[in-house]
Design a protein around this motif. Structure first.
Motif, short mmCIF file in Angstrom:
data_model
loop_
_atom_site.label_atom_id
_atom_site.label_comp_id
_atom_site.label_asym_id
_atom_site.label_seq_id
_atom_site.Cartn_x
_atom_site.Cartn_y
_atom_site.Cartn_z
N THR A 8 0.85 -1.20 0.00
CA THR A 8 0.00 0.00 0.00
C THR A 8 0.88 1.25 0.00
O THR A 8 2.03 1.20 0.45
CB THR A 8 -0.89 0.03 1.26
OG1 THR A 8 -0.07 -0.17 2.41
CG2 THR A 8 -1.96 -1.04 1.21
N ILE A 33 -18.82 7.44 -0.05
CA ILE A 33 -17.39 7.11 -0.14
C ILE A 33 -16.59 8.41 0.09
O ILE A 33 -16.71 9.36 -0.69
CB ILE A 33 -17.04 6.54 -1.53
CG1 ILE A 33 -17.93 5.35 -1.88
CG2 ILE A 33 -15.56 6.20 -1.59
CD1 ILE A 33 -17.58 4.05 -1.24
N ALA A 34 -15.83 8.46 1.17
CA ALA A 34 -15.06 9.69 1.47
C ALA A 34 -13.71 9.68 0.76
O ALA A 34 -13.28 10.66 0.20
CB ALA A 34 -14.88 9.82 2.97
N SER A 35 -13.01 8.54 0.79
CA SER A 35 -11.72 8.48 0.08
C SER A 35 -11.40 7.04 -0.30
O SER A 35 -11.89 6.09 0.32
CB SER A 35 -10.61 9.03 0.97
OG SER A 35 -10.27 8.07 1.96
N VAL A 36 -10.58 6.90 -1.37
CA VAL A 36 -10.16 5.58 -1.85
C VAL A 36 -8.66 5.62 -2.08
O VAL A 36 -8.14 6.58 -2.66
CB VAL A 36 -10.85 5.23 -3.19
CG1 VAL A 36 -10.35 3.90 -3.73
CG2 VAL A 36 -12.38 5.21 -3.03
N ARG A 37 -7.94 4.60 -1.58
CA ARG A 37 -6.51 4.45 -1.91
C ARG A 37 -6.30 3.04 -2.42
O ARG A 37 -6.74 2.08 -1.77
CB ARG A 37 -5.66 4.75 -0.68
CG ARG A 37 -5.62 6.24 -0.37
CD ARG A 37 -4.90 6.54 0.91
NE ARG A 37 -3.45 6.43 0.83
CZ ARG A 37 -2.66 7.37 0.28
NH1 ARG A 37 -3.17 8.41 -0.30
NH2 ARG A 37 -1.35 7.22 0.32
N GLN A 38 -5.65 2.94 -3.58
CA GLN A 38 -5.49 1.61 -4.19
C GLN A 38 -4.11 1.05 -3.88
O GLN A 38 -3.11 1.78 -3.85
CB GLN A 38 -5.68 1.70 -5.71
CG GLN A 38 -5.55 0.35 -6.38
CD GLN A 38 -5.95 0.35 -7.84
OE1 GLN A 38 -6.45 1.34 -8.35
NE2 GLN A 38 -5.74 -0.76 -8.53
N GLY A 39 -4.06 -0.28 -3.66
CA GLY A 39 -2.78 -0.97 -3.45
C GLY A 39 -2.78 -2.26 -4.24
O GLY A 39 -3.67 -2.52 -5.05
N ARG B 4 -11.86 -2.25 3.67
CA ARG B 4 -10.94 -2.72 2.64
C ARG B 4 -11.68 -3.65 1.70
O ARG B 4 -12.41 -4.55 2.14
CB ARG B 4 -9.75 -3.43 3.28
CG ARG B 4 -8.86 -4.15 2.26
CD ARG B 4 -7.55 -4.59 2.85
NE ARG B 4 -6.62 -3.46 2.96
CZ ARG B 4 -5.34 -3.60 3.31
NH1 ARG B 4 -4.85 -4.77 3.62
NH2 ARG B 4 -4.54 -2.55 3.38
N PHE B 42 -8.26 -2.07 -2.12
CA PHE B 42 -8.74 -0.70 -2.01
C PHE B 42 -9.03 -0.38 -0.55
O PHE B 42 -9.86 -1.06 0.08
CB PHE B 42 -10.02 -0.51 -2.84
CG PHE B 42 -9.84 -0.81 -4.30
CD1 PHE B 42 -10.11 -2.08 -4.80
CD2 PHE B 42 -9.39 0.16 -5.18
CE1 PHE B 42 -9.93 -2.38 -6.15
CE2 PHE B 42 -9.20 -0.13 -6.52
CZ PHE B 42 -9.47 -1.39 -7.00
N ASP B 43 -8.31 0.60 -0.01
CA ASP B 43 -8.58 1.06 1.35
C ASP B 43 -9.52 2.26 1.23
O ASP B 43 -9.17 3.28 0.62
CB ASP B 43 -7.28 1.44 2.06
CG ASP B 43 -6.48 0.19 2.40
OD1 ASP B 43 -7.11 -0.85 2.67
OD2 ASP B 43 -5.25 0.24 2.37
N ILE B 44 -10.71 2.10 1.77
CA ILE B 44 -11.78 3.08 1.54
C ILE B 44 -12.27 3.65 2.88
O ILE B 44 -12.44 2.90 3.85
CB ILE B 44 -12.95 2.40 0.79
CG1 ILE B 44 -12.46 1.91 -0.59
CG2 ILE B 44 -14.13 3.34 0.65
CD1 ILE B 44 -13.46 1.11 -1.37
#
Lengths: 80, 80
Positions: A8, A33-39, B4, B42-44
Motif C-alpha cells: 500500500t 465514499i469519502a476516500s479511496v486508496r489503491q494498493g 478494505r 482498495f482502502d476506503i
C-alpha cells in the motif's frame, strides 16, 4: 505453503488512481465514499514448509520487486 | 469508517502479470517461489457509522467499478 504480500502507498503520498476511482464512484451514484486508496496484493505459493524461511524469501521479494519501498509499505502474511 | 475491498482473479483465470513476476523473482535470485497471482486492494473511508449501509455501498462499488466480476472475486471487510 501459501502467503500474501499486501503493498500500500505510504501515508502522505498522493494517489491519483484513488482520486480517479472516487470521482468515478460518485458519478456512478455510489454514495458515502469519502476516500479511496489503491494498493496491490500478491498471493504467493512457496515450496517447502519452513515458515521462517518463507517469510525471509517474501521480504526479499518485496524489497527487490513487489514494492517500491520509497513510497510504499508492504505486509507479509504467511498463511501456512 | 474504514473498510478494505480485496479483488483477486478467479481460480483458473490465467495471470500473465503473476507469471512475469515469478520469472523476475527467479532472475533476482529469490528462491522457493512456486507461483504468484496479483490482485488489487482498495482502502476506503466512508462517511457515517452504519456498518450495514457501508457494506452495501462497498458491494455496489465493487460490482460497478472495482472488480470485473466476470473474471474476478472480491471480498469486502468493514474495519470500523
Amino acid at each position: 505453503m501459501k502467503a500474501r504480500v499486501t503493498v500500500t502507498l505510504k501515508n502522505g503520498i498522493l494517489d491519483p488512481q484513488g482520486k480517479a476511482i472516487e470521482g468515478a464512484l460518485k458519478s456512478l451514484g455510489v454514495d458515502g465514499i469519502a476516500s479511496v486508496r489503491q494498493g496491490k496484493v500478491f498471493d504467493i505459493e512457496l515450496a517447502g514448509a519452513d515458515a521462517a524461511k518463507a517469510e525471509a524469501a517474501l521480504k526479499d521479494a518485496a524489497d527487490k520487486l513487489l514494492a517500491n519501498t520509497v513510497i510504499e509499505n508492504y505486509r507479509v502474511e504467511v498463511l501456512g
